[in-house]
Design an enzyme around this catalytic site. Structure first.
Site, short mmCIF file in Angstrom:
data_model
loop_
_atom_site.label_atom_id
_atom_site.label_comp_id
_atom_site.label_asym_id
_atom_site.label_seq_id
_atom_site.Cartn_x
_atom_site.Cartn_y
_atom_site.Cartn_z
N GLY A 164 -13.93 -18.85 105.29
CA GLY A 164 -15.21 -18.22 105.61
C GLY A 164 -16.06 -17.87 104.40
N GLY A 190 -17.40 -20.07 102.25
CA GLY A 190 -18.46 -21.05 101.98
C GLY A 190 -18.03 -22.34 101.31
N LYS A 191 -16.74 -22.69 101.40
CA LYS A 191 -16.27 -23.94 100.80
C LYS A 191 -16.90 -25.15 101.48
CE LYS A 191 -11.99 -23.05 101.74
NZ LYS A 191 -12.17 -21.71 102.32
N SER A 192 -16.77 -25.20 102.80
CA SER A 192 -17.29 -26.37 103.52
C SER A 192 -18.82 -26.41 103.45
CB SER A 192 -16.83 -26.36 104.98
OG SER A 192 -15.42 -26.33 105.04
N TYR A 193 -19.44 -25.24 103.49
CA TYR A 193 -20.89 -25.18 103.35
C TYR A 193 -21.31 -25.78 102.01
CZ TYR A 193 -25.61 -23.24 102.90
OH TYR A 193 -26.95 -23.09 102.71
N ASP A 202 -12.32 -30.16 99.55
CA ASP A 202 -12.55 -28.92 100.28
C ASP A 202 -11.16 -28.34 100.58
OD1 ASP A 202 -13.31 -26.90 102.02
OD2 ASP A 202 -14.46 -28.21 103.35
N GLY A 208 -8.18 -22.45 103.14
CA GLY A 208 -8.42 -21.05 102.77
C GLY A 208 -7.35 -20.53 101.84
P1 ADP Z 1 -15.07 -22.00 104.50
O1 ADP Z 1 -15.20 -23.49 104.54
O2 ADP Z 1 -14.83 -21.47 103.13
O3 ADP Z 1 -14.07 -21.49 105.49
P2 ADP Z 1 -17.73 -22.09 105.56
O4 ADP Z 1 -18.34 -23.01 104.56
O5 ADP Z 1 -17.40 -22.67 106.87
O6 ADP Z 1 -16.47 -21.36 104.94
O7 ADP Z 1 -18.71 -20.84 105.70
C1 ADP Z 1 -18.55 -19.87 106.73
C2 ADP Z 1 -19.93 -19.59 107.34
O8 ADP Z 1 -20.81 -19.04 106.38
C3 ADP Z 1 -20.61 -20.83 107.87
O9 ADP Z 1 -21.29 -20.53 109.05
C4 ADP Z 1 -21.58 -21.21 106.77
O10 ADP Z 1 -22.68 -21.92 107.26
C5 ADP Z 1 -21.96 -19.85 106.21
N1 ADP Z 1 -22.25 -19.93 104.78
C6 ADP Z 1 -21.35 -20.12 103.80
N2 ADP Z 1 -21.93 -20.12 102.59
C7 ADP Z 1 -23.24 -19.94 102.80
C8 ADP Z 1 -24.38 -19.85 101.94
N3 ADP Z 1 -24.26 -19.96 100.62
N4 ADP Z 1 -25.58 -19.65 102.52
C9 ADP Z 1 -25.70 -19.54 103.86
N5 ADP Z 1 -24.67 -19.62 104.71
C10 ADP Z 1 -23.45 -19.82 104.21
MG MG Z 2 -14.11 -24.85 105.70
#
Ligand code: ADP
Ligand code: MG
Length: 370
Positions: free
Chosen positions: A105, A107-110, A252, A255
């Site tokens: 959560g 922001g890795k995948s983002y 990616d 967690g």
């Molecule tokens: P992870 O892959 O690390 O588990 P995600 O990339 O899925 O996390 O991010 C979790 C949520 O937060 C998603 O809904 C994503 O769109 C949002 N998010 C993450 N980073 C950002 C950012 N820099 N700006 C806006 N939204 C973000």
């Molecule tokens: Mg992810």
């Protein structure tokens, strides 16, 4: 010789954190990131003498927590700062690797993939590659070949995310080629001619990624995903025709939180344990490499026999070249801005801090007379 580049990126508060009335504990200034422990009173140190604030310096600190801030770093700016170098490396014949590390959560995948209309590094790097190919006007002087593959490591098993209707998708074997190093046997490779081709494959692969609900996040990935681009360039412009080959790994990671932090039990916990095997080994590899490079910069220290445990996990074995080897490597550590994640965020910042010490040895992968 080139150090691993390390960037930290902080995302906005999410719904859950807002509902918990979480406090913002991350400050960034230029390349510095500061984290504050609100449990320690202002001006004082904690019971154990710990300081309230800790500051780390990275290559980049990306403030993406507030879109309205003048310091806000967008997806495009992350690409301009880190991704354009990856594209450049590919054309020069260097290997490159980008890792995203952080708790679920964060922001890795983002950062790596992004959302539709707000794409991340992987699509932008692919687009950058093709736009540069398309700028080539003298096709009698150069030709290009781009292949992609996309795999997932789940429970220390490799799964092909791009093989559609085949018997062999799960549990692929990792083998080692005497010259080219570790590779995944039977992994499908897809020749792509334009960005549209890549986009189709990415979408298909993302749908295939193993996802499961945990207490941390509605749908969170418990697996490591590696998107690989193999970029071959043949040049005929000089007297000696030559070919360069660049491999780009875009990773990616799962967690980084301990399984118990997400309230996981049973099967989830077992998966967590296995996922941690690759992450723990990645940490051990990073530590060993950091020790090695400390020796290298200080000639007075007697050379230690440092063993780098690449073979202890599938992830580190496959990415051996990217860690201390022939690659230009970038780590992006993603963090939450909220006090409720203090422990995990601090551990991510420390992990990233160690990664700064790794020294790689990128070389141009060139074959003359092909
Ligand atoms: P992870 O892959 O690390 O588990 P995600 O990339 O899925 O996390 O991010 C979790 C949520 O937060 C998603 O809904 C994503 O769109 C949002 N998010 C993450 N980073 C950002 C950012 N820099 N700006 C806006 N939204 C973000
Ligand atoms: Mg992810």
């Amino acid at each position: 010789m080139a150090s691993v580049k390390v960037a930290v990126r902080v995302r906005p508060m999410n719904r859950r954190e807002k509902d918990l009335e979480a406090k913002f504990i991350i400050q960034m200034e230029k390349s510095k990131t500061t984290i504050t422990n609100l449990k320690i009173p202002e001006g004082g140190t904690g019971d154990s003498g710990r300081e309230r604030s800790k500051t780390f310096t990275y290559d980049f600190s990306f403030y993406s927590a507030d879109i309205k801030s003048p310091d806000y770093i967008s997806q495009e700016m992350v690409f301009q700062t880190l991704g354009t170098d990856v594209v450049k490396s590919a054309f020069e014949g260097y290997n490159a690797c980008v890792f995203a590390y952080g708790q679920t959560g964060s922001g890795k995948s983002y950062t790596m993939m992004g959302n539709s209309g707000d794409s991340g590094l992987i699509p932008r790097i692919c687009e950058g590659l093709f736009s540069r190919i398309n700028e080539t006007t003298r096709w009698d002087e150069a030709s290009f070949r781009t292949e992609v593959s996309y795999l997932e490591i789940y429970n220390e098993r490799v799964r092909d995310l791009l093989r559609r209707k085949s018997s062999k998708t799960f549990n692929l074997r990792v083998r080692e080629h005497p010259k080219e190093g570790p590779y995944v046997e039977d992994l499908s490779k897809h020749l792509v001619q334009n960005y549209g081709d890549v986009e189709e494959l990415m979408d298909a692969g993302n749908i295939n990624r193993t996802t499961a609900a945990t207490g941390m996040n509605d749908v969170s990935s418990r697996s490591h995903a590696i998107f690989t681009i193999k970029f071959t360039q043949a040049k005929f412009d000089s007297e000696m025709p030559c070919e360069t080959v660049s491999k780009i790994h875009l990773v990616d990671l799962a967690g980084s939180e301990r399984a118990d932090a997400s309230g996981a039990t049973g099967v989830r916990l077992k998966e967590g344990g296995n996922i941690n095997k690759s992450l723990v080994t990645l940490g051990n590899v990073i530590s060993a490499l950091a020790d090695l490079s400390q020796d290298a910069v200080n000639p007075l220290v007697k050379k230690k026999q440092v063993f780098v445990p690449y073979r202890d996990s599938v992830l580190t074995w496959l990415l051996k070249d990217s860690l201390g080897g022939n690659s230009k490597t970038i780590m992006i550590a993603t963090i939450s801005p909220a006090d409720v994640n203090y422990g995990e965020t601090l551990s991510t910042l420390r992990y990233a801090n160690r990664a700064k010490n790794i020294i790689n040895k990128p070389t141009i992968n060139e074959d003359a007379n092909v």
